[in-house]
Design a protein around this motif. Structure first.
Motif, short mmCIF file in Angstrom:
data_model
loop_
_atom_site.label_atom_id
_atom_site.label_comp_id
_atom_site.label_asym_id
_atom_site.label_seq_id
_atom_site.Cartn_x
_atom_site.Cartn_y
_atom_site.Cartn_z
N ARG A 58 0.83 -1.21 0.00
CA ARG A 58 0.00 0.00 0.00
C ARG A 58 0.86 1.26 0.00
O ARG A 58 0.56 2.23 -0.69
CB ARG A 58 -0.95 -0.02 1.18
N LEU A 61 2.20 1.82 -3.51
CA LEU A 61 1.13 2.31 -4.39
C LEU A 61 0.81 3.78 -4.09
O LEU A 61 0.70 4.60 -5.01
CB LEU A 61 -0.12 1.46 -4.26
N VAL A 72 0.65 2.31 -12.54
CA VAL A 72 1.43 1.46 -11.65
C VAL A 72 1.07 0.03 -11.98
O VAL A 72 -0.12 -0.34 -11.99
CB VAL A 72 1.11 1.70 -10.16
N THR A 74 1.73 -3.72 -10.63
CA THR A 74 2.29 -4.60 -9.61
C THR A 74 2.40 -5.99 -10.21
O THR A 74 1.57 -6.39 -11.05
CB THR A 74 1.43 -4.67 -8.33
N THR A 86 -1.51 -8.79 -2.45
CA THR A 86 -1.48 -7.61 -3.31
C THR A 86 -2.88 -7.07 -3.59
O THR A 86 -3.10 -5.85 -3.48
CB THR A 86 -0.73 -7.91 -4.62
N THR A 90 -4.18 -3.37 -2.61
CA THR A 90 -4.62 -2.51 -3.71
C THR A 90 -6.03 -1.99 -3.49
O THR A 90 -6.33 -0.83 -3.75
CB THR A 90 -4.53 -3.26 -5.05
N VAL A 132 -3.99 1.64 -11.72
CA VAL A 132 -3.28 0.62 -10.96
C VAL A 132 -3.69 -0.75 -11.49
O VAL A 132 -4.88 -1.05 -11.58
CB VAL A 132 -3.59 0.72 -9.46
N ASN A 134 -2.82 -4.99 -11.18
CA ASN A 134 -2.15 -6.12 -10.53
C ASN A 134 -2.00 -7.24 -11.54
O ASN A 134 -3.01 -7.72 -12.08
CB ASN A 134 -2.96 -6.69 -9.37
#
Length: 166
Positions: A58, A61, A72, A74, A86, A90, A132, A134
């Motif tokens: 976190r 991020l 971003v 991940t 994750t 997130t 963002v 993942n």
């Protein structure tokens, strides 16, 4: 001028891997993600390795969002084991989820044989004006995920930048 004719923006890569964060092995995934992002038109600010802990993920991020990156990505920590946190980290950062992109990543990963991508709990969404994403941790999941994202990310970045509001 169209944004696609320019650089898409700035990106940061966050690798979620306990051993990498402790310097116990070399990073093979970060350079791959960086290369694929640069091919897609991003300027990559760097790669950060963090442990599989909610607080550390976190913090990485939030730092990226506050730092004004456009994207971003991940990598890792999206599965079902107790250390795969994750998505949990997130979720606490996202203002708005984009579940359609997350589902596309799972479907395309599974179709390509990246089992970890198919069972990923990874999220995609917006935090502030930052997208963002993942991705699951395998190199095949990264390659397939980035291919899936290449058509979608420019559209999202354009909307977030407000360039489509004339």
């Amino acid at each position: 001028m169209e944004r696609s004719a320019q650089r898409l923006g700035r990106a940061l890569v966050v690798i979620v891997d306990d051993r990498l964060a402790h310097g116990e092995h070399d990073d093979s995934t970060g350079p791959l993600v960086t290369e694929l992002l640069e091919e897609a038109g991003f300027i990559v600010d760097g790669t950060v390795a963090v442990e599989g802990e909610v607080v550390g993920i976190r913090a990485a991020l939030n730092t990226a969002v506050i730092g004004g990156v456009d994207l971003v990505v991940t990598v890792g920590g999206t599965g079902v084991s107790p250390r795969d946190v994750t998505p949990d980290a997130t979720q606490g950062v996202l203002d708005r989820p984009i579940s359609g992109i997350a589902e596309a990543l799972r479907a395309s990963g599974l179709a390509a044989g990246a089992v970890d991508a198919g069972i990923s709990r990874g999220l995609v969404g917006v935090s502030g004006s930052t997208l963002v994403v993942n991705l699951a941790g395998s190199r095949s999941a990264v390659r397939d995920g980035m291919a899936t994202l290449s058509a979608l990310v420019p559209y999202v970045i354009e909307q977030l930048s407000g360039l489509d509001e004339s």
